[in-house]
Design a protein around this motif. Structure first.
Motif, PDB file in Angstrom:
ATOM      1  N   GLN A  28     -36.556  51.986  43.787  1.00  0.00           N
ATOM      2  CA  GLN A  28     -36.606  50.618  43.270  1.00  0.00           C
ATOM      3  C   GLN A  28     -35.232  50.171  42.775  1.00  0.00           C
ATOM      4  N   GLY A  29     -34.565  51.027  42.005  1.00  0.00           N
ATOM      5  CA  GLY A  29     -33.279  50.661  41.426  1.00  0.00           C
ATOM      6  C   GLY A  29     -32.217  50.382  42.468  1.00  0.00           C
ATOM      7  N   ALA A  30     -32.186  51.200  43.512  1.00  0.00           N
ATOM      8  CA  ALA A  30     -31.185  51.001  44.560  1.00  0.00           C
ATOM      9  C   ALA A  30     -31.564  49.856  45.486  1.00  0.00           C
ATOM     10  N   ALA A  31     -32.801  49.877  45.977  1.00  0.00           N
ATOM     11  CA  ALA A  31     -33.211  48.888  46.976  1.00  0.00           C
ATOM     12  C   ALA A  31     -33.387  47.496  46.388  1.00  0.00           C
ATOM     13  N   GLU A  32     -33.671  47.390  45.076  1.00  0.00           N
ATOM     14  CA  GLU A  32     -33.832  46.082  44.445  1.00  0.00           C
ATOM     15  C   GLU A  32     -32.538  45.279  44.497  1.00  0.00           C
ATOM     16  N   LEU A  33     -31.404  45.966  44.404  1.00  0.00           N
ATOM     17  CA  LEU A  33     -30.117  45.283  44.331  1.00  0.00           C
ATOM     18  C   LEU A  33     -29.351  45.331  45.647  1.00  0.00           C
ATOM     19  N   LEU A  34     -29.702  46.244  46.510  1.00  0.00           N
ATOM     20  CA  LEU A  34     -29.140  46.246  47.861  1.00  0.00           C
ATOM     21  C   LEU A  34     -29.929  45.256  48.726  1.00  0.00           C
ATOM     22  N   PRO A  35     -29.312  44.702  49.767  1.00  0.00           N
ATOM     23  CA  PRO A  35     -30.009  43.707  50.608  1.00  0.00           C
ATOM     24  C   PRO A  35     -30.923  44.341  51.640  1.00  0.00           C
ATOM     25  N   VAL A  36     -31.840  45.213  51.174  1.00  0.00           N
ATOM     26  CA  VAL A  36     -32.691  45.938  52.116  1.00  0.00           C
ATOM     27  C   VAL A  36     -34.170  45.846  51.752  1.00  0.00           C
ATOM     28  N   SER A  37     -34.531  45.026  50.747  1.00  0.00           N
ATOM     29  CA  SER A  37     -35.907  44.806  50.315  1.00  0.00           C
ATOM     30  C   SER A  37     -36.473  46.002  49.556  1.00  0.00           C
ATOM     31  N   SER A  38     -36.514  45.884  48.234  1.00  0.00           N
ATOM     32  CA  SER A  38     -37.057  46.965  47.409  1.00  0.00           C
ATOM     33  C   SER A  38     -38.556  47.114  47.621  1.00  0.00           C
ATOM     34  N   SER A  39     -39.259  45.998  47.788  1.00  0.00           N
ATOM     35  CA  SER A  39     -40.720  46.052  47.908  1.00  0.00           C
ATOM     36  C   SER A  39     -41.149  46.889  49.095  1.00  0.00           C
ATOM     37  N   ALA A  40     -40.505  46.681  50.224  1.00  0.00           N
ATOM     38  CA  ALA A  40     -40.856  47.455  51.417  1.00  0.00           C
ATOM     39  C   ALA A  40     -40.644  48.944  51.175  1.00  0.00           C
ATOM     40  N   HIS A  41     -39.533  49.285  50.529  1.00  0.00           N
ATOM     41  CA  HIS A  41     -39.226  50.694  50.294  1.00  0.00           C
ATOM     42  C   HIS A  41     -40.181  51.314  49.274  1.00  0.00           C
ATOM     43  N   VAL A  42     -40.494  50.567  48.220  1.00  0.00           N
ATOM     44  CA  VAL A  42     -41.397  51.089  47.197  1.00  0.00           C
ATOM     45  C   VAL A  42     -42.797  51.278  47.760  1.00  0.00           C
ATOM     46  N   ILE A  43     -43.269  50.328  48.546  1.00  0.00           N
ATOM     47  CA  ILE A  43     -44.606  50.434  49.134  1.00  0.00           C
ATOM     48  C   ILE A  43     -44.694  51.639  50.067  1.00  0.00           C
ATOM     49  N   VAL A  44     -43.654  51.841  50.885  1.00  0.00           N
ATOM     50  CA  VAL A  44     -43.633  53.013  51.770  1.00  0.00           C
ATOM     51  C   VAL A  44     -43.621  54.299  50.948  1.00  0.00           C
ATOM     52  N   ALA A  45     -42.801  54.335  49.882  1.00  0.00           N
ATOM     53  CA  ALA A  45     -42.729  55.525  49.033  1.00  0.00           C
ATOM     54  C   ALA A  45     -44.078  55.801  48.377  1.00  0.00           C
TER      55      ALA A  45
END
Length: 282
Positions: free
Chosen positions: A13-30
């Motif tokens: 969440q911390g990395a993907a929230e601020l990078l332009p890669v969509s935190s929500s998608a990464h958190v949901i997959v995780a």
């Protein structure tokens, strides 16, 4: 929830929230890979604290730049405050309009509709990732100009931010920074303005998630017949907030470096690859 799971989600969440890669998608997959249920009060509480951690990371990282740009004089403050207000208003108008259209057209005005109903749709998430990736790649091809941020470009950036709100996978930072680049705003100004808007937008998001936590706890209390104590969730959530803060600082350094070095398009390519992964996991 185990400490390792909290650590993984905080870093993601911390990395993907601020990078332009969509935190929500990464958190949901995780969450899917770890077998976690994102609708539980425990997960809602953790998400609130993770958002808080990334918000403070943006404030700490950009504070000196914002002071120099936005608070250098009373005139500068008024001008930039107007741009932020105009952009935030555009975000609200576009976001609410999209919410209205989705509810009326897609869900046929269902009484129990909430925008969160869209978040589990992996196909929609993948399409949003593709859209964000294409936008980032196209914006990276535009030659940087020295044009400053204008009221017109601020409104456009805010409007595009509004498009991101209902669609998990459509990266907010990727879309807003890319829109700024496409309109001739310098990379530094586009980045600073994008995260200034994020800091303005984050508190209402945190409040909304906190309200969902309260509602979930209330429903659980009614079903079980006794009050639900969520105080035991504070400790693990605070740990997650600290790790999301640290991950956010590192992510912002990475983003700034690649943006200044002309590597912005790599984030777009990553979004395209992530879309394939989301489809596979979903």
């Amino acid at each position: 929830m185990h400490f390792l799971q909290i650590l993984i989600l905080a870093i993601v969440q911390g990395a993907a929230e601020l990078l332009p890669v969509s935190s929500s998608a990464h958190v949901i997959v995780a969450e899917k890979l770890m077998g976690l249920d994102p609708t539980t009060p425990e997960m809602t509480m953790l998400l609130v604290m993770l958002h808080t951690g990334t918000m403070f990371a943006a404030i700490v990282y950009f504070w000196k730049a914002w002071v120099a740009t936005y608070f250098s004089s009373l005139s500068a403050f008024r001008t930039n405050a107007l741009r932020i207000v105009a952009a935030t208003a555009a975000t609200g108008v576009v976001g609410l309009a999209l919410l209205f259209i989705i509810k009326r057209v897609v869900f046929r005005n269902a009484s129990g509709f909430e925008i969160e109903h869209l978040f589990g749709n992996t196909t929609l998430m993948a399409v949003s990732l593709i859209a964000a990736g294409v936008l980032i790649i196209l914006a990276a091809r535009i030659r940087e100009r020295s044009d400053d941020l204008t009221l017109r470009s601020s409104i456009w950036i805010g409007a595009v931010q509004g498009l991101c709100l209902p669609f998990r996978g459509f990266s907010r930072s990727g879309a807003t920074i890319s829109t700024g680049l496409a309109m001739g705003v310098s990379r530094r100004r586009a980045e600073e303005f994008s995260f200034a808007l994020a800091v303005v937008l984050t508190p209402p998001v945190i409040a909304k998630e906190a309200w969902r936590l309260y509602q979930a706890a209330h429903v659980q209390a009614v079903d079980s017949g006794h009050a639900v104590n969520t105080m035991h969730l504070i400790g693990p959530s605070l740990v997650g907030m600290v790790f999301s803060f640290l991950a956010g600082l590192l992510a912002l350094r990475w983003l700034s470096k690649w943006l200044e070095q002309g590597r912005w398009h790599f984030f777009g390519i990553y979004c395209l690859v992530a879309a394939c992964v989301v489809l596979a996991v979903g």
